[in-house]
Structure formats: structure tokens, C-alpha cells
Design an enzyme around this catalytic site. Structure first.
Site, short mmCIF file in Angstrom:
data_model
loop_
_atom_site.label_atom_id
_atom_site.label_comp_id
_atom_site.label_asym_id
_atom_site.label_seq_id
_atom_site.Cartn_x
_atom_site.Cartn_y
_atom_site.Cartn_z
N LEU A 1 8.55 -144.86 27.40
CA LEU A 1 7.41 -143.97 27.62
C LEU A 1 6.10 -144.76 27.65
CD1 LEU A 1 8.44 -141.05 25.25
CD2 LEU A 1 8.32 -140.95 27.75
N TYR A 2 6.00 -145.74 26.82
CA TYR A 2 4.74 -146.46 26.54
C TYR A 2 4.57 -147.72 27.39
CZ TYR A 2 1.48 -148.98 23.37
OH TYR A 2 0.44 -149.67 22.80
#
Length: 193
Positions: free
Chosen positions: A96-97
Site C-alpha cells: 500500500l505504502y
């Protein structure tokens, strides 16, 4: 000023209020991003990915665009964006990051090329420091945290203010006027790039 970087209206208000209070903007530091789960790539949801993109890449870009006229007017504007070693290293669990932080590094290089003619420098910092999220992660994963700290060349986790803050101050200073489009690894040698 409080600002949710996912809200373009709040970004505009933050820039306008800053200019009204201080007469301009010389330095922009983009470090905010929404909280995220450390989770296997196959378990990342579209909603979570969109939130990360919006708070990370879109928020950074929108802040840069809103501040640009003021940075240009200053004649020596400085932008410092925060990337992450998780993106460079492709850290497991950071699906996600990591991609968003790599996109932030890419937009940093693009802006450096396009806005250098205005006297604006644009750089990125990839920190490895005892932030609240790192502290929470290390509390939840004490054995892994010890391994992570041991992976640094200096044998310690960085201090957000003394280590990372000092690097940001340097990149925002006149001393860094010839540094642009660069990613500074402020990670105690953890990445060894």
C-alpha cells in the site's frame, strides 16, 4: 494549521492562510500520508490503495502546485518531499505504502527539472527513524525491530528531529542551493545504496 492532505480545499486554505500570515512561502515540506496497514500485497484493497494514492502522491502534488506561485516569487524556493526506503527496497508487506512513496520520489525529480528555472530546488528524504509508526511497529514486532536496527551501519534507529530534521533543514537552506532532484537516504546506512 491542521490539514487533511486528501482534501484539496484544505490544501488551498492552508497555502492561502500561510501566505496571509507570513507574507509568502519559501519552503514546502511534504511528509504527511494516511495511516496504512502492513499487509500482504494480495490483501491490499482498492479503497486502501486509492486512499494512499490520494494522501501521498495527489496530496504532495497538489501542495506543490498550490505553493508554486509563492515559491517562484521567493526566487529561492525549496521543496522537501518524503519518500521511503520501503519503496526503494520493495519491503514485503508495504504494497500500500511503497509504490506511493516511489511515485513521490518520481514527482520530485520531475518538479526539479521543471521548476529549477525558477530557482526552486526539489529533493526527497527517505528516513529510517523512530517515528510514531515505527515505534508502534517495533512494539508489535520486537524481534524484527532488533534485526532492523542491527541492519543499520550505525547500529541505532534515527531520531526524527535530530537526524531527519537536520537533513530537511539542510535541504531547505541556501547551503543546498545546488542540490536538486536528489534522494537523501537518512537511514543510518540501512539501505546501503
Amino acid at each position: 494549521l491542521g490539514c487533511d492532505v486528501r482534501d484539496t480545499a484544505q490544501i488551498a486554505t492552508t497555502v492561502t492562510t500561510t501566505v496571509e500570515r507570513f507574507g509568502g512561502i519559501d519552503i514546502l515540506v511534504n511528509a504527511a500520508i494516511a495511516p496504512f496497514r502492513v499487509v500482504a500485497l494480495e490483501d491490499c484493497t482498492v479503497t486502501e490503495m486509492q486512499d494512499m494514492l490520494h494522501s501521498g502522491l495527489v496530496g504532495v502534488t497538489t501542495f506543490m502546485q498550490a505553493a508554486l506561485p509563492h515559491l517562484r516569487a521567493s526566487g529561492h524556493g525549496r521543496i522537501v518531499n518524503f519518500g521511503s526506503g520501503a519503496g526503494i527496497n520493495g519491503s514485503a508487506g508495504y504494497g500500500l505504502y511503497a509504490p506511493v512513496k516511489e511515485a513521490v520520489r518520481a514527482i520530485t525529480r520531475v518538479a526539479s527539472r521543471e521548476w529549477g528555472k525558477y530557482g526552486i530546488t526539489v529533493n526527497a528524504i527517505c528516513p529510517y527513524a523512530n517515528s510514531p509508526s515505527w515505534a508502534k511497529w517495533s512494539e508489535d514486532n520486537p524481534g524484527m525491530a532488533d534485526v532492523a536496527v542491527a541492519a543499520t551501519s550505525v547500529g541505532r534507529i534515527g531520531d526524527c528531529e535530530l537526524d531527519v530534521g537536520a537533513a530537511a533543514v539542510f535541504l531547505a537552506s541556501d547551503d543546498a542551493g545546488y542540490v536538486s532532484g536528489h534522494t537523501m537516504m537518512v537511514d543510518g546506512g540501512q539501505s546501503h545504496l
